[in-house]
Design an enzyme around this catalytic site. Structure first.
Site, PDB file in Angstrom:
ATOM      1  N   TYR A  94       0.838  -1.204   0.000  1.00  0.00           N
ATOM      2  CA  TYR A  94       0.000   0.000   0.000  1.00  0.00           C
ATOM      3  C   TYR A  94       0.869   1.249   0.000  1.00  0.00           C
ATOM      4  CZ  TYR A  94      -4.458   2.415   0.613  1.00  0.00           C
ATOM      5  OH  TYR A  94      -5.586   3.185   0.417  1.00  0.00           O
ATOM      6  N   HIS A 107       5.646  -4.257 -12.930  1.00  0.00           N
ATOM      7  CA  HIS A 107       6.953  -4.197 -13.595  1.00  0.00           C
ATOM      8  C   HIS A 107       7.410  -5.635 -13.812  1.00  0.00           C
ATOM      9  CE1 HIS A 107      10.814  -2.920 -14.879  1.00  0.00           C
ATOM     10  NE2 HIS A 107      11.443  -2.987 -13.726  1.00  0.00           N
ATOM     11  N   GLY A 119       2.194   6.743  -8.866  1.00  0.00           N
ATOM     12  CA  GLY A 119       0.876   6.580  -8.275  1.00  0.00           C
ATOM     13  C   GLY A 119       0.101   7.875  -8.146  1.00  0.00           C
ATOM     14  N   ASP A 154      12.193  -0.370 -19.721  1.00  0.00           N
ATOM     15  CA  ASP A 154      11.977   0.464 -18.540  1.00  0.00           C
ATOM     16  C   ASP A 154      13.290   0.706 -17.797  1.00  0.00           C
ATOM     17  OD1 ASP A 154       9.832   1.618 -16.605  1.00  0.00           O
ATOM     18  OD2 ASP A 154      11.109   0.401 -15.313  1.00  0.00           O
ATOM     19  N   GLU A 162      15.985  24.995 -15.394  1.00  0.00           N
ATOM     20  CA  GLU A 162      15.295  25.112 -16.679  1.00  0.00           C
ATOM     21  C   GLU A 162      15.030  23.766 -17.361  1.00  0.00           C
ATOM     22  OE1 GLU A 162      16.795  28.124 -19.277  1.00  0.00           O
ATOM     23  OE2 GLU A 162      17.013  29.586 -17.662  1.00  0.00           O
ATOM     24  N   SER A 218      14.892  29.338 -29.408  1.00  0.00           N
ATOM     25  CA  SER A 218      15.492  30.311 -30.323  1.00  0.00           C
ATOM     26  C   SER A 218      16.384  29.627 -31.356  1.00  0.00           C
ATOM     27  CB  SER A 218      16.326  31.321 -29.530  1.00  0.00           C
ATOM     28  OG  SER A 218      17.463  30.675 -28.969  1.00  0.00           O
TER      29      SER A 218
END
Length: 330
Positions: A26, A109, A135, A193, A233, A254
């Site tokens: 959980y 997974h 989650g 993954d 950034e 740019s």
């Protein structure tokens, strides 16, 4: 798309609604899946070991909590939502011996199945249902009547229930059919993954960010500027990539930035490709899995050392200061 993709209109939600689901664990993923399933009118119970700190939380949110063994014995579909490295010891002791033909065990997974950490008994279905996000995002998108992409895979058929139909229905109950449910294999999901985490999303990105920061510091630039340009950034670029793709990103920067990116890519490209091929090879041949499981058996010495050292780095110290206003707003 090369992979088969399914949407809500293609999937029967009634399949999973007719079955008793048991979720082992959980944490953030287990909680989100349990809540989404319940809101989709699926019967869900939670399985936790005695003394688990999550027992009170699960009960507070209205779930019946059982011991893991009892949960397995009383469920049609059992989802193992535990950390990868715990699957072998927990499943071998408290799950596998009590599975019966016709039941289905599911994973988020493919690690433990693909690398033979667990062996599924004959007649028991083995499915993968993997939301492509944490989650928190799984729950948030569901509540907005949206969803995350999901991957499903079938490793072994059940003698009673159609494993693919169950996997699809489970994914739909979590909101996956709103976005798209793609069918793959345990092998492909697991290896891709791990590669994404190591070469790009976690390992690769962190390495580039930290090396860029240190390069500017060594050249005499202020810590604040180094952090802004090499860390802060990243989110702006990541958001553009997420919503608009590589071409869309190019259109929103740019000419200077685009031309600079092309020039920088030339010397870095060959080196990165060779490094990435080595990373992928170690994943494919099981070397990474072996190293990771050894790390776990030794109680994570390298992880603990790295975590402690990271707190003392300049990138974290200046970052904590510059992130403070954002955290305060939350």
């Amino acid at each position: 798309m090369a992979l088969p993709v399914y949407y809500d209109k293609d999937i029967d939600l009634g399949v999973i609604q007719s079955l008793q689901v048991g979720i082992i664990g959980y944490g953030t993923q287990g909680e989100a899946q349990a809540l989404n399933l319940r809101d989709s009118k699926v019967r869900v119970r939670i399985g936790l070991y005695q003394g688990s700190l999550s027992v009170s939380k699960a009960k507070k949110e209205g779930f019946e909590v059982l011991g893991v063994k009892e949960l397995v014995q009383q469920s049609d579909v059992i989802m193992a939502l535990l950390p990868d490295e715990l699957h072998k010891e927990v499943l071998e002791k408290e799950v596998i011996p009590f599975l019966k033909e016709g039941q289905i065990i599911g994973f988020a997974h493919g690690f433990s199945v693909h690398f033979n950490q667990v062996v599924i008994p004959k007649g028991v279905g083995a499915i993968l249902v993997a939301p492509k996000g944490p989650g928190s995002a799984l729950r948030e998108e569901y509540l907005k009547n949206k969803g995350l992409y999901h991957l499903i895979a079938i490793e072994q058929e059940s003698s009673k229930n159609n494993a693919k139909a169950v996997a699809l229905s489970y994914a739909k109950a979590m909101g996956g059919g709103r976005m798209g449910v793609l069918e793959t294999s345990f092998k492909e999901e697991c290896e891709s993954d791990l590669f994404g985490e190591q070469a790009v999303l976690c390992g690769g990105l962190e390495a580039i960010v930290r090396m860029g920061f240190e390069t500017l510091l060594k050249a005499g630039y202020p810590e604040e500027l180094a952090y802004f340009e090499c860390v802060h950034e990243v989110k702006l670029v990541a958001d553009l990539l997420h919503y608009k793709g590589v071409e869309g990103l190019r259109k929103h920067i740019s000419n200077t930035a685009e031309f600079g990116a092309i020039k920088a890519r030339e010397p870095m490209g060959n080196l990165l490709e060779k490094r990435m091929q080595k990373i992928l090879k170690k994943i494919q041949n099981g070397a990474f899995a072996k190293d990771f499981l050894l790390e776990k058996s030794l109680n994570y010495p390298r992880l603990n050392t790295e975590r402690k050292a990271l707190k003392e780095t300049k990138i974290e110290q200046i970052g904590e200061i510059l992130r403070a206003p954002f955290n305060h707003k939350k």
